[in-house]
Write a protein that holds these residues in place. Structure first.
Motif, PDB file in Angstrom:
ATOM      1  N   ARG A 205       1.373  -0.383   3.457  1.00  0.00           N
ATOM      2  CA  ARG A 205       0.869  -0.617   4.815  1.00  0.00           C
ATOM      3  C   ARG A 205       0.147   0.626   5.339  1.00  0.00           C
ATOM      4  NH1 ARG A 205       1.479  -4.327   9.297  1.00  0.00           N
ATOM      5  NH2 ARG A 205       0.381  -3.329  10.995  1.00  0.00           N
ATOM      6  N   GLU A 206       0.753   1.805   5.145  1.00  0.00           N
ATOM      7  CA  GLU A 206       0.128   3.035   5.632  1.00  0.00           C
ATOM      8  C   GLU A 206      -1.199   3.296   4.933  1.00  0.00           C
ATOM      9  OE1 GLU A 206       3.091   5.963   4.972  1.00  0.00           O
ATOM     10  OE2 GLU A 206       4.308   5.392   6.723  1.00  0.00           O
ATOM     11  N   ALA A 207      -1.237   3.076   3.613  1.00  0.00           N
ATOM     12  CA  ALA A 207      -2.479   3.292   2.867  1.00  0.00           C
ATOM     13  C   ALA A 207      -3.551   2.303   3.303  1.00  0.00           C
ATOM     14  CB  ALA A 207      -2.219   3.166   1.370  1.00  0.00           C
ATOM     15  N   ILE A 226      -9.209   9.152   0.057  1.00  0.00           N
ATOM     16  CA  ILE A 226      -8.254   8.080  -0.224  1.00  0.00           C
ATOM     17  C   ILE A 226      -8.626   7.262  -1.461  1.00  0.00           C
ATOM     18  CG2 ILE A 226      -9.300   6.273   1.221  1.00  0.00           C
ATOM     19  CD1 ILE A 226      -6.437   5.492   2.043  1.00  0.00           C
ATOM     20  N   LEU A 227      -9.899   7.263  -1.854  1.00  0.00           N
ATOM     21  CA  LEU A 227     -10.311   6.477  -3.018  1.00  0.00           C
ATOM     22  C   LEU A 227      -9.983   7.220  -4.307  1.00  0.00           C
ATOM     23  CD1 LEU A 227     -13.818   5.142  -1.878  1.00  0.00           C
ATOM     24  CD2 LEU A 227     -11.640   3.899  -1.905  1.00  0.00           C
ATOM     25  N   HIS A 250     -18.435   0.746  -9.229  1.00  0.00           N
ATOM     26  CA  HIS A 250     -17.424   1.566  -9.884  1.00  0.00           C
ATOM     27  C   HIS A 250     -17.635   3.039  -9.535  1.00  0.00           C
ATOM     28  CE1 HIS A 250     -16.379  -1.929 -12.349  1.00  0.00           C
ATOM     29  NE2 HIS A 250     -17.670  -2.082 -12.577  1.00  0.00           N
ATOM     30  N   GLY A 251     -16.526   3.756  -9.378  1.00  0.00           N
ATOM     31  CA  GLY A 251     -16.601   5.194  -9.138  1.00  0.00           C
ATOM     32  C   GLY A 251     -16.479   5.556  -7.674  1.00  0.00           C
ATOM     33  N   ARG A 252     -15.788   6.672  -7.389  1.00  0.00           N
ATOM     34  CA  ARG A 252     -15.467   7.041  -6.012  1.00  0.00           C
ATOM     35  C   ARG A 252     -16.708   7.329  -5.174  1.00  0.00           C
ATOM     36  NH1 ARG A 252     -10.919  11.298  -5.610  1.00  0.00           N
ATOM     37  NH2 ARG A 252     -12.357  12.508  -6.912  1.00  0.00           N
ATOM     38  N   PRO A 301      -0.388   3.866  -8.993  1.00  0.00           N
ATOM     39  CA  PRO A 301       1.071   3.748  -9.086  1.00  0.00           C
ATOM     40  C   PRO A 301       1.844   4.637  -8.119  1.00  0.00           C
ATOM     41  CG  PRO A 301       0.121   3.727 -11.281  1.00  0.00           C
ATOM     42  CD  PRO A 301      -1.010   4.026 -10.335  1.00  0.00           C
ATOM     43  N   ASP A 302       1.305   5.806  -7.770  1.00  0.00           N
ATOM     44  CA  ASP A 302       2.011   6.687  -6.833  1.00  0.00           C
ATOM     45  C   ASP A 302       1.777   6.293  -5.382  1.00  0.00           C
ATOM     46  OD1 ASP A 302      -0.590   7.489  -6.381  1.00  0.00           O
ATOM     47  OD2 ASP A 302      -0.356   9.496  -7.218  1.00  0.00           O
ATOM     48  N   GLY A 303       0.884   5.328  -5.140  1.00  0.00           N
ATOM     49  CA  GLY A 303       0.626   4.863  -3.788  1.00  0.00           C
ATOM     50  C   GLY A 303      -0.223   5.797  -2.958  1.00  0.00           C
ATOM     51  N   GLU A 304      -0.754   6.840  -3.570  1.00  0.00           N
ATOM     52  CA  GLU A 304      -1.498   7.848  -2.817  1.00  0.00           C
ATOM     53  C   GLU A 304      -2.958   7.474  -2.604  1.00  0.00           C
ATOM     54  OE1 GLU A 304      -0.325  10.634  -1.389  1.00  0.00           O
ATOM     55  OE2 GLU A 304       1.679   9.962  -1.949  1.00  0.00           O
ATOM     56  N   ARG A 305      -3.556   6.739  -3.550  1.00  0.00           N
ATOM     57  CA  ARG A 305      -4.985   6.436  -3.446  1.00  0.00           C
ATOM     58  C   ARG A 305      -5.239   4.961  -3.709  1.00  0.00           C
ATOM     59  NH1 ARG A 305      -5.613  11.864  -5.569  1.00  0.00           N
ATOM     60  NH2 ARG A 305      -6.955  13.051  -4.143  1.00  0.00           N
ATOM     61  N   VAL A 306      -6.420   4.531  -3.301  1.00  0.00           N
ATOM     62  CA  VAL A 306      -6.856   3.149  -3.490  1.00  0.00           C
ATOM     63  C   VAL A 306      -7.615   3.057  -4.813  1.00  0.00           C
ATOM     64  CG1 VAL A 306      -8.341   1.306  -2.603  1.00  0.00           C
ATOM     65  CG2 VAL A 306      -6.955   2.688  -1.017  1.00  0.00           C
ATOM     66  N   SER A 307      -7.135   2.208  -5.706  1.00  0.00           N
ATOM     67  CA  SER A 307      -7.774   2.062  -7.023  1.00  0.00           C
ATOM     68  C   SER A 307      -8.680   0.840  -7.102  1.00  0.00           C
ATOM     69  CB  SER A 307      -6.711   1.972  -8.119  1.00  0.00           C
ATOM     70  OG  SER A 307      -5.853   0.858  -7.892  1.00  0.00           O
ATOM     71  N   GLY A 308      -8.502  -0.091  -6.167  1.00  0.00           N
ATOM     72  CA  GLY A 308      -9.337  -1.282  -6.156  1.00  0.00           C
ATOM     73  C   GLY A 308      -9.462  -1.822  -4.745  1.00  0.00           C
TER      74      GLY A 308
END
Length: 333
Positions: A205-207, A226-227, A250-252, A301-308
């Motif tokens: 939710r926070e992310a 965040i990305l 694709h790509g940040r 997996p660590d919840g720190e960044r958005v992967s998709g």
């Protein structure tokens, strides 16, 4: 529920009575309605479309009621298994039509989002208000699109709903050995593309809120923070929304620039409602009373960044989204 039961009973032709009379007809209808939530979930996870799922459930009802017009209900030892078998086979039969539509689809195709009330978990955007989200995530549905129809059916039935291989074999009319082989291929394919992990709901939710604030604010620096470096952004406009793009990004750096530019052109006047989409926290954007977009984020997996990032703006896929449930209007709510 009573109105739905009356509607279904009314759809049975008067000249084709169910053996046993009105009481048996009500029993047949009640059994279908008792399992409708399960049937909806199984078929939706196979097709990724609420509209197609509703059509398959109608076909399932007609097959079920037709069977019970021809033979006593007592001859069906396990109504639940029988209904799932009917629904799965109708869904498989519909796959060719679904695939044909995808071939001519403009731009990236995403599953139709199943938006539910944040408090109750109910799905008011379906024909039956009792349907809840018992579905895999948007990210998982995208991966499931890469399976064959049979592999997807076996994966959904076994991995999501816990059916044994022998039960699935009976549903599909195949040997248990062939079903185990299908399951092995599907599981290996899915896990290679989406390793198993689960982010805590509070972290998600926070992310989600941080991403939405950065994206709608056009904050390029915050988006870069965040990305994830290998993030992918899908925008499904179906050719009906300008600026949606014809392929995933694709790509940040490319993703951040695209999202910031898209927000600068489109974010003005949009209201944000935080809802659950396919079981995950997500954002639903409204333009006045009309839904404009559904945004779902997949996290590392660590919840720190958005992967998709999965953004559905195709109006045809938003017709069942209503401005009800969670009334939050922004990240600070």
């Amino acid at each position: 529920m009573a109105e739905e039961q009356d509607r279904l009973i009314g759809s049975v032709p008067e000249d084709s009575p169910v053996p046993g009379g009105a009481e048996a007809a009500h029993t047949v209808t009640r059994l279908f309605l008792d399992h409708r939530e399960l049937l909806f979930s199984v078929v939706y996870n196979m097709l990724g479309s609420v509209a197609d799922t509703e059509d398959v459930l109608q076909e399932t009802w007609l097959s079920w009621s037709g069977k019970n017009r021809r033979a006593p209900l007592a001859e069906i030892g396990n109504p639940r298994a029988y209904l799932v078998r009917i629904a799965v086979n109708h869904a498989l039969a519909r796959q060719s039509a679904v695939a044909a539509r995808r071939e001519t689809y403009v731009g990236p195709w995403l599953p139709e989002p199943l938006v539910t009330d944040a408090a109750t978990g109910l799905a008011p955007d379906t024909a039956d208000d009792t349907v809840r989200t018992d579905s895999v995530s948007m990210a998982m549905l995208v991966v499931l699109e890469t399976l064959t129809p049979l592999e997807r059916a076996v994966f959904v039935l076994h991995e999501v709903f816990g059916y044994r291989h022998t039960e699935i074999a009976g549903m599909l009319g195949r040997s248990p050995a062939s079903v185990r082989q299908l399951a092995h291929r599907a599981r290996a394919h899915v896990h290679a593309r989406r390793p198993r992990y689960r982010t805590h709901p509070r972290v998600r939710r926070e992310a989600t809120e941080r991403f939405v604030a950065a994206a709608l604010g056009g904050d390029l620096h915050a988006l870069m923070e965040i990305l994830a470096p290998d993030v992918t952004v899908w925008i499904d406009g179906g050719g009906a929304r300008q600026g949606a793009g014809l392929r995933p990004v694709h790509g940040r750096e490319k993703a951040a620039r695209m999202l910031a530019g898209y927000a600068t052109r489109r974010a003005a006047g949009l209201d944000v409602s935080y809802r659950r989409v396919n079981g995950d926290d997500a954002a639903v954007l409204f333009e006045g009373d009309s839904p404009y977009a559904v945004m779902v984020m997949d996290l590392t997996p660590d919840g720190e960044r958005v992967s998709g990032v999965y953004v559905v703006t195709n109006p045809d896929k938003l017709t069942r989204v209503r401005q009800e449930g969670d009334s939050a209007s922004g990240p600070d709510q």
